[in-house]
Design a protein around this motif. Sequence first.
Motif, PDB file in Angstrom:
ATOM      1  N   TRP A   6       1.109  -1.386   0.259  1.00 49.26           N
ATOM      2  CA  TRP A   6       0.167  -0.160  -0.186  1.00 49.26           C
ATOM      3  C   TRP A   6       1.357   1.195   0.662  1.00 49.26           C
ATOM      4  O   TRP A   6       1.755   1.430   0.679  1.00 49.26           O
ATOM      5  N   ARG A  57      -6.764   3.367  -4.902  1.00 47.63           N
ATOM      6  CA  ARG A  57      -7.554   3.442  -4.337  1.00 47.63           C
ATOM      7  C   ARG A  57      -7.757   5.359  -3.825  1.00 47.63           C
ATOM      8  O   ARG A  57      -7.373   5.972  -3.848  1.00 47.63           O
ATOM      9  N   MET A 124     -15.607  -1.430  -1.466  1.00 47.48           N
ATOM     10  CA  MET A 124     -14.664  -1.229  -0.038  1.00 47.48           C
ATOM     11  C   MET A 124     -16.069  -1.282   1.061  1.00 47.48           C
ATOM     12  O   MET A 124     -16.928  -0.806   0.991  1.00 47.48           O
ATOM     13  N   GLU A 126     -16.463  -1.177   4.152  1.00 43.89           N
ATOM     14  CA  GLU A 126     -16.052  -0.818   6.046  1.00 43.89           C
ATOM     15  C   GLU A 126     -16.983   0.385   6.622  1.00 43.89           C
ATOM     16  O   GLU A 126     -16.458   1.061   7.575  1.00 43.89           O
ATOM     17  N   GLY A 149     -12.409  -3.040   4.481  1.00 42.33           N
ATOM     18  CA  GLY A 149     -11.218  -1.542   5.498  1.00 42.33           C
ATOM     19  C   GLY A 149     -11.545  -1.842   6.980  1.00 42.33           C
ATOM     20  O   GLY A 149     -12.085  -1.787   7.439  1.00 42.33           O
ATOM     21  N   PRO A 150      -9.923  -2.914   7.503  1.00 46.24           N
ATOM     22  CA  PRO A 150     -11.218  -3.198   8.651  1.00 46.24           C
ATOM     23  C   PRO A 150     -10.941  -2.543   9.961  1.00 46.24           C
ATOM     24  O   PRO A 150     -11.750  -2.305  11.173  1.00 46.24           O
ATOM     25  N   PHE A 151      -9.643  -0.796   9.397  1.00 43.16           N
ATOM     26  CA  PHE A 151      -9.760  -0.040  10.430  1.00 43.16           C
ATOM     27  C   PHE A 151     -11.392   0.155  10.443  1.00 43.16           C
ATOM     28  O   PHE A 151     -11.544   0.985  11.823  1.00 43.16           O
ATOM     29  N   ASP A 152     -12.174   0.681   9.393  1.00 42.97           N
ATOM     30  CA  ASP A 152     -12.774   1.828   9.754  1.00 42.97           C
ATOM     31  C   ASP A 152     -14.252   0.791  10.422  1.00 42.97           C
ATOM     32  O   ASP A 152     -15.232   0.915  11.404  1.00 42.97           O
ATOM     33  N   PHE A 191      -7.115  -4.713   4.405  1.00 46.09           N
ATOM     34  CA  PHE A 191      -6.199  -4.258   3.748  1.00 46.09           C
ATOM     35  C   PHE A 191      -5.651  -4.886   5.722  1.00 46.09           C
ATOM     36  O   PHE A 191      -6.457  -5.188   5.853  1.00 46.09           O
TER      37      PHE A 191
HETATM   38  C1  3PY Z   1      -9.187   0.620   6.827  1.00 52.22           C
HETATM   39  O1  3PY Z   1      -8.751   0.283   7.345  1.00 52.22           O
HETATM   40  O2  3PY Z   1     -10.727   1.081   6.629  1.00 52.22           O
HETATM   41  C2  3PY Z   1      -8.736   1.319   5.222  1.00 52.22           C
HETATM   42  O3  3PY Z   1      -9.575   1.671   4.483  1.00 52.22           O
HETATM   43  C3  3PY Z   1      -7.516   0.984   5.093  1.00 52.22           C
HETATM   44  O4  3PY Z   1      -6.263   1.348   4.156  1.00 52.22           O
END
Ligand code: 3PY
Length: 232
Positions: A6, A57, A124, A126, A149-152, A191
């Motif tokens: 990335w 992205r 995505m 997320e 997107g595991p963070f969101d 991600f």
């Molecule tokens: C997320 O994990 O939300 C992402 O968008 C990673 O870039």
Amino acid sequence: MHAGVWASLGGVRLTAALEGLGFDWVGIDAQHGHHDDRSIRDILSLRREPRATVLVRVAANDPTMIGRALDAGADGVIVPLVGSPEEAAAAVAAAHHPPRGTRSWGPLAGYEIDLARPPMCAVMVETADALEQVAGIAATPGVDMIFVGPFDLSLALGLEVNELIADTSERSPLRRVVAACSEAGIVAGAFAGAPERAVHLREHGFDWVAVDTDSGLLALGAASAMLASAAP
Ligand code: 3PY
Ligand code: MG
């Protein structure tokens, strides 16, 4: 697994060099990373064989941004924050020329339309809404990959990211995404941003995984160089 890297830092030559390091694909981040139209065009103009797949992205589910990334020569787009089958269908339409979609013809920028190699359209998942509707999003014609997107997603679900990734129970959020992709016959991607998370995501069944980032690789390289030079 298709291992990706990335690119967020924004450097043109740095990102072009990532393509030659053996990864299957490179994700250029124009949502949270320091990339823009100009850097994306410059990176793609430096491409040589053998090529990794390059996905951009984009900053938003916006037909202009999707068209411009593809006009620059990207092999596909990763569209953030897609919350419903309707939004997924809009992303697909923006990625393809008529009659399949609504993308405008723009080879004045120097690329050629290769109808035999249509761009990849990844959306995505997320948000909580997207997770609720993941089966419909995966079944939307023209969606080639769901990219988590595991963070969101962890923020949306009130979890720690590592908690989300470590949950391997049958009804876990990530298992639901992989099951929806497999049911629809499309690719599941995610991600990771660090190799240890990538291992867990692979175990969940994700195939296209952004294993690490440009800044992560620099830090890793610096740490190993310092370790090697500190050795007696
Ligand atoms: C997320 O994990 O939300 C992402 O968008 C990673 O870039
Ligand atoms: Mg995100």
